[in-house]
Design a protein around this motif. Sequence first.
Motif, PDB file in Angstrom:
ATOM      1  N   LEU A  16      -6.555   3.057  -4.622  1.00  0.00           N
ATOM      2  CA  LEU A  16      -7.270   2.390  -3.540  1.00  0.00           C
ATOM      3  C   LEU A  16      -7.014   0.890  -3.598  1.00  0.00           C
ATOM      4  CD1 LEU A  16     -10.749   4.164  -3.901  1.00  0.00           C
ATOM      5  CD2 LEU A  16      -8.988   4.701  -2.200  1.00  0.00           C
ATOM      6  N   GLU A  17      -7.242   0.233  -2.470  1.00  0.00           N
ATOM      7  CA  GLU A  17      -7.230  -1.227  -2.453  1.00  0.00           C
ATOM      8  C   GLU A  17      -8.663  -1.708  -2.294  1.00  0.00           C
ATOM      9  OE1 GLU A  17      -5.785  -5.059   0.211  1.00  0.00           O
ATOM     10  OE2 GLU A  17      -4.931  -3.091   0.632  1.00  0.00           O
ATOM     11  N   THR A  18      -9.106  -2.525  -3.210  1.00  0.00           N
ATOM     12  CA  THR A  18     -10.462  -3.058  -3.177  1.00  0.00           C
ATOM     13  C   THR A  18     -10.417  -4.565  -3.368  1.00  0.00           C
ATOM     14  OG1 THR A  18     -11.331  -1.013  -4.159  1.00  0.00           O
ATOM     15  CG2 THR A  18     -12.767  -2.937  -4.208  1.00  0.00           C
ATOM     16  N   ASN A  20       0.801  -1.235   0.000  1.00  0.00           N
ATOM     17  CA  ASN A  20       0.000   0.000   0.000  1.00  0.00           C
ATOM     18  C   ASN A  20       0.829   1.278   0.000  1.00  0.00           C
ATOM     19  OD1 ASN A  20      -2.343  -1.461  -0.130  1.00  0.00           O
ATOM     20  ND2 ASN A  20      -2.897  -1.207   2.018  1.00  0.00           N
ATOM     21  N   ASN A  36      -4.794  11.040  -3.909  1.00  0.00           N
ATOM     22  CA  ASN A  36      -5.640   9.958  -3.365  1.00  0.00           C
ATOM     23  C   ASN A  36      -6.345   9.194  -4.485  1.00  0.00           C
ATOM     24  OD1 ASN A  36      -5.082  10.668  -0.602  1.00  0.00           O
ATOM     25  ND2 ASN A  36      -6.480  12.387  -0.837  1.00  0.00           N
ATOM     26  N   ASN A  37      -5.609   8.908  -5.537  1.00  0.00           N
ATOM     27  CA  ASN A  37      -6.177   8.285  -6.729  1.00  0.00           C
ATOM     28  C   ASN A  37      -6.081   6.761  -6.716  1.00  0.00           C
ATOM     29  OD1 ASN A  37      -7.289   8.581  -9.461  1.00  0.00           O
ATOM     30  ND2 ASN A  37      -5.316   7.766 -10.142  1.00  0.00           N
ATOM     31  N   ILE A  96      -0.662   3.720  -2.380  1.00  0.00           N
ATOM     32  CA  ILE A  96      -1.869   4.355  -1.859  1.00  0.00           C
ATOM     33  C   ILE A  96      -1.503   5.500  -0.932  1.00  0.00           C
ATOM     34  CG2 ILE A  96      -3.934   4.014  -0.424  1.00  0.00           C
ATOM     35  CD1 ILE A  96      -4.011   1.118  -1.440  1.00  0.00           C
ATOM     36  N   ARG A  97      -0.572   5.248  -0.026  1.00  0.00           N
ATOM     37  CA  ARG A  97      -0.161   6.276   0.935  1.00  0.00           C
ATOM     38  C   ARG A  97       0.509   7.466   0.254  1.00  0.00           C
ATOM     39  NH1 ARG A  97       1.743   1.605   3.405  1.00  0.00           N
ATOM     40  NH2 ARG A  97       3.900   2.153   2.880  1.00  0.00           N
ATOM     41  N   CYS A 114       0.235   8.509  -3.047  1.00  0.00           N
ATOM     42  CA  CYS A 114      -0.409   9.196  -4.160  1.00  0.00           C
ATOM     43  C   CYS A 114      -0.866  10.582  -3.719  1.00  0.00           C
ATOM     44  CB  CYS A 114      -1.601   8.398  -4.676  1.00  0.00           C
ATOM     45  SG  CYS A 114      -2.453   9.212  -6.052  1.00  0.00           S
ATOM     46  N   ILE A 131      -5.213  -3.566  -6.130  1.00  0.00           N
ATOM     47  CA  ILE A 131      -4.899  -2.147  -6.222  1.00  0.00           C
ATOM     48  C   ILE A 131      -5.650  -1.568  -7.416  1.00  0.00           C
ATOM     49  CG2 ILE A 131      -3.092  -0.423  -6.559  1.00  0.00           C
ATOM     50  CD1 ILE A 131      -2.969  -1.804  -3.855  1.00  0.00           C
ATOM     51  N   CYS A 132      -6.426  -0.517  -7.157  1.00  0.00           N
ATOM     52  CA  CYS A 132      -7.249   0.090  -8.208  1.00  0.00           C
ATOM     53  C   CYS A 132      -6.839   1.545  -8.409  1.00  0.00           C
ATOM     54  CB  CYS A 132      -8.734   0.015  -7.831  1.00  0.00           C
ATOM     55  SG  CYS A 132      -9.329  -1.670  -7.548  1.00  0.00           S
TER      56      CYS A 132
END
Length: 294
Positions: free
Chosen positions: A215-217, A203, A212-213, A206-207, A209, A221-222
């Motif tokens: 995400l983990e779903t 992640n 905030n573009n 994620i941290r 970016c 990773i998306c």
Amino acid sequence: MKRIGIFYFSGTGNTEIIARLLSASYQRKHIKVELFRIEDIVNHKTPLITNEFDMIGVGHPVLGFGASSITEQFAKILPPCSGKKAFIFKTASSAHYINHGASDSIIHTMEEKGYLVFHNSILAMPCNWFIKYDDQLNKQLYGAAVKKVDKIVTDTINEQAQQLKINGILSKFLRILYYGEEHYGAKYFARGLSTSDNCNLCNKCIRNCPTNNILETAGQICFGSHCIWCMRCIYGCPTHAIQARNLTGCVVDPYTGGFNIDSILNNPEINGNFVTEKSKGYYKHFIAYFKEAE
């Protein structure tokens, strides 16, 4: 002058290198400096305080001939003032004239708010987009940046004005290109991002970016549509798991600038003398830049 606040956005580390070099140079002259990441302020992780500083600096990379939307957003939320001195510094793969107007929108917004932007500079740093510079050139650019930073510090302490001029018509044309690149090109690029089997879901992307573009779903990773094409996720991935399917040519592999520059700075076999008086073609325009740093 007592205190300086430096606010900067750095995609893959080049602008942060300059911000830290500026801080160290100011402190050698017994001036207190605080560094702030623009994304932390825009994303409400850090309060925006400017009234305790006698002067502020704003730094950003040149992304598609512009300053990036996140830097423009920061300029818009700056509190109004009455004549506070300010300076701008930006990094680009080249200090060429064509990049001189990249900060114009930032300067315009700041001046409307009452800031006196008296110094505007550009520093060439390793290219992180489309063109892979030779490591000798990257080392040479860093060495020149160290010298140019000291000049920026001397100029700003002495309130020596410096402006970067660009033809108005050209500036408007480049502004259109910048808008297209960030609002359309970046979105198209982001739609093609994915992770390989090397991803361990640490992640970090994620941290890190700035918009905030990411995400983990459901363990995946998306990537969203708010990409600004800063390349931080790709170059910052510890397992090199993020891959691009669209506009793959823009990815420099391996990227040895920015946060990875220590690998060449600490390598004695890399001499940092890539551009010489005999250089031709694209690299010829660096000759004058390096002479200015002597």
